[in-house]
Design an enzyme around this catalytic site. Structure first.
Site, PDB file in Angstrom:
ATOM      1  N   GLY A  18      28.111 -24.257  13.543  1.00  0.00           N
ATOM      2  CA  GLY A  18      26.842 -23.616  13.372  1.00  0.00           C
ATOM      3  C   GLY A  18      25.860 -24.487  14.129  1.00  0.00           C
ATOM      4  CB  ALA A  20      23.596 -25.479   9.265  1.00  0.00           C
ATOM      5  CG  ASP A  44      39.201 -16.221  13.192  1.00  0.00           C
ATOM      6  OD1 ASP A  44      39.362 -16.265  14.331  1.00  0.00           O
ATOM      7  OD2 ASP A  44      40.075 -17.283  12.447  1.00  0.00           O
ATOM      8  CE  LYS A  81       6.647 -19.660  15.640  1.00  0.00           C
ATOM      9  NZ  LYS A  81       7.232 -19.127  14.833  1.00  0.00           N
ATOM     10  CB  ILE A 347      16.297 -24.318  12.400  1.00  0.00           C
ATOM     11  CG1 ILE A 347      17.012 -22.688  13.201  1.00  0.00           C
ATOM     12  CG2 ILE A 347      15.944 -25.479  13.677  1.00  0.00           C
ATOM     13  CD1 ILE A 347      16.899 -22.765  14.431  1.00  0.00           C
ATOM     14  CD  GLU A 432       1.453 -28.653  -3.855  1.00  0.00           C
ATOM     15  OE1 GLU A 432       0.265 -28.240  -4.532  1.00  0.00           O
ATOM     16  OE2 GLU A 432       1.751 -27.920  -2.745  1.00  0.00           O
TER      17      GLU A 432
END
Length: 499
Positions: A18, A20, A44, A81, A347, A432
């Site tokens: 995927g 990641a 699968d 975007k 992401i 922070e």
């Protein structure tokens, strides 16, 4: 220190593919070319696939990998975007933008909002967003690349893209650079009985994949970090009660907006993400306030183009693992925690986890101090994003449903409560070190949700009414100047992806 901890890291195993898994494999191989990397995934096992909107640091990741932007945009059906438009969040019928830009300009040692507030006192009748180039471009539906070092004229951007296609794009790059992909389902995770370190992944085929360091990219299953090593999960549902989402693609809109839309409903919110081949749509909601049938009806009756499929349900639990790095396993992506996609951070959290690992990558040993530092930084990053998302829900004037009334009653994390109070009192912000959102982001959301500061920094009183209004007029003119060089968003996309 035991022998296992002091061993050289020669092989890294990525459990799961995927977005990641392939983001991690591609970047780690690029930086640590000598390192043997093997990625195990099964065709699968599906992926969540809601992370189609990003924030600007994705450009840094792509550029470091050497990705050609034209090829990337084409192969992932991407669009530009510039912002997120929040609709119905403050109250029904209201809207505001959280942009990637920096409204205004630097006038002194304090944020632009102080000078805008001073000018409002002097009679200014302009919104904070009138000084934001990203907002002006969103309103016009335009975009172009602006080559400048002057922050006044910069137009920061990110992307909307098909996350599945992005993973496939990175897979081709990673395999070409030497990453080995193994197809198969993980049946068992073998650990060392003395150290507890993971030694190998055993597949249903009987094959064992050995390694020295393991990345858990198995999504919400958390197969290595949680199920095998027993790392606890810290539940944040008392603040972020949404536990369900429905996702459905729809036909492409005739005009591709350069922003994400986040539309609040009676008991949740809807996303609309414009891609060049379709729209991504979804509804995030809490099963405590909305049943699945009502959620589906709400989503399907609020699409602006015809659906291309039936809605797919995703269930989740907001929170994080108390450790993202434990022993020789690092959780990347959803295995390390889940925050709803309100601010498009999924992401980015993958990216920051990989970059953090690279900065602290062990040369000879995995040490407790290294783990502690990694986990401390990750904890703060997750918590500041959590607080930013809570802000949207808690600060609202909506009282038209039990959901919104309950959101206003949330017992806030102390850091967030202090931040809200300080801004309401004096327009002051303190962020922070590991907060991914800049002051401008917090200002736009706080103002957009309805917080109007009661005062501003005294340095803004150094200007007379005429002087502060003249300064604001000059800044506004500077922000308007680049608009003439922008083109319709779709025209830009067609031009940059043309053969």
């Amino acid at each position: 220190m035991d022998s296992r901890m002091s061993a050289h890291i020669r092989k890294l195993v990525v459990a799961g593919g995927g977005t990641a898994g392939w983001m991690a494999a591609a970047l780690l191989k690029k930086v640590l070319g000598h390192l043997e990397i093997e990625l195990v995934e099964s065709q699968d096992i599906g992926i969540v696939g809601v992370g189609e909107a990003t924030i600007p640091p994705i450009q840094t990741y792509n550029q470091f990998l050497g990705l050609d932007e034209k090829a990337f945009l084409s192969e992932t059906n991407a669009s530009i975007k510039l912002a997120i438009r929040f609709e119905n969040w403050k109250q029904k019928g209201s809207s505001y933008y959280h942009t990637f830009g920096a409204p205004g300009a630097t006038v002194g040692f304090v944020g632009f909002q102080h000078y805008w507030l001073r000018a409002m006192k002097a009679g200014l009748n302009k919104s904070f967003w009138d000084y934001d180039l990203n907002y002006l471009a969103c309103k016009a539906g335009t975009f172009n690349k602006i080559q400048t070092d002057n922050p006044v004229y910069q137009l920061p951007y990110a992307y909307h893209f098909d996350a599945t296609l992005y993973g496939q794009f990175l897979r081709r790059l990673a395999e070409k650079s030497g990453v080995v992909r193994t197809e198969g389902k993980i049946e068992h995770v073998k650990t060392n009985p003395e150290t507890g370190f993971v030694e190998a992944l055993q597949l249903t085929s009987g094959k064992q994949i050995h390694g020295d360091l393991f990345l858990d990219c198995t999504g919400m299953r958390g197969l290595l970090l949680q199920k095998t090593l027993g790392v606890e999960y810290e539940d944040w549902s008392k603040w972020l009660c949404a536990d369900s989402a429905l996702a459905v693609p729809s036909q492409r809109h005739e005009k591709t907006a350069p922003f994400t839309r986040s539309i609040a409903h009676e008991s949740g919110w809807q996303w609309r993400i414009p891609l060049t081949h379709r729209n991504g749509n979804g509804l995030v909601y809490s099963s405590r306030y909305m049943d699945d049938d009502t959620a589906e009806q709400t989503l399907m009756s609020n699409l602006d183009t015809a659906p291309l499929d039936t809605p797919r349900k995703i269930t989740f639990r907001t929170g994080r693992t108390v450790k993202q790095w434990h022993k020789n396993v690092i959780g990347i992506g959803l295995s390390s925690g889940f925050l709803e996609p309100l601010e498009s951070t999924s992401i980015h959290l993958i990216q920051s986890g990989i970059v953090r690992l690279l900065k602290m990558f062990p040369n000879h040993a995995i040490t407790p101090s290294m783990e502690a530092l990694y986990n401390a930084e990750s904890k703060e990053e997750f918590e500041t994003i959590r607080d930013f998302i809570i802000l949207h829900y808690n600060v609202t004037e909506r009282d038209d449903s039990e959901f919104w009334r309950d959101m206003q009653k949330l017992a806030l994390p102390e850091r967030l409560a202090t931040k809200i109070d300080a801004f309401r009192d004096t327009a002051t912000l303190h962020n922070e070190q590991n907060d991914i959102f800049r002051d401008a982001s917090w200002v736009e959301v706080m103002l957009g949700q309805g917080i109007m500061p009661q005062s501003y920094h005294p340095s803004a009183n150094n200007f007379s009414d005429q002087e502060i209004l003249a300064i604001m007029q000059k800044i506004e003119a500077a922000k308007l100047q680049p608009l003439g060089s922008l083109v319709a968003h779709d025209d830009f996309l067609r031009k940059i992806t043309a053969n």
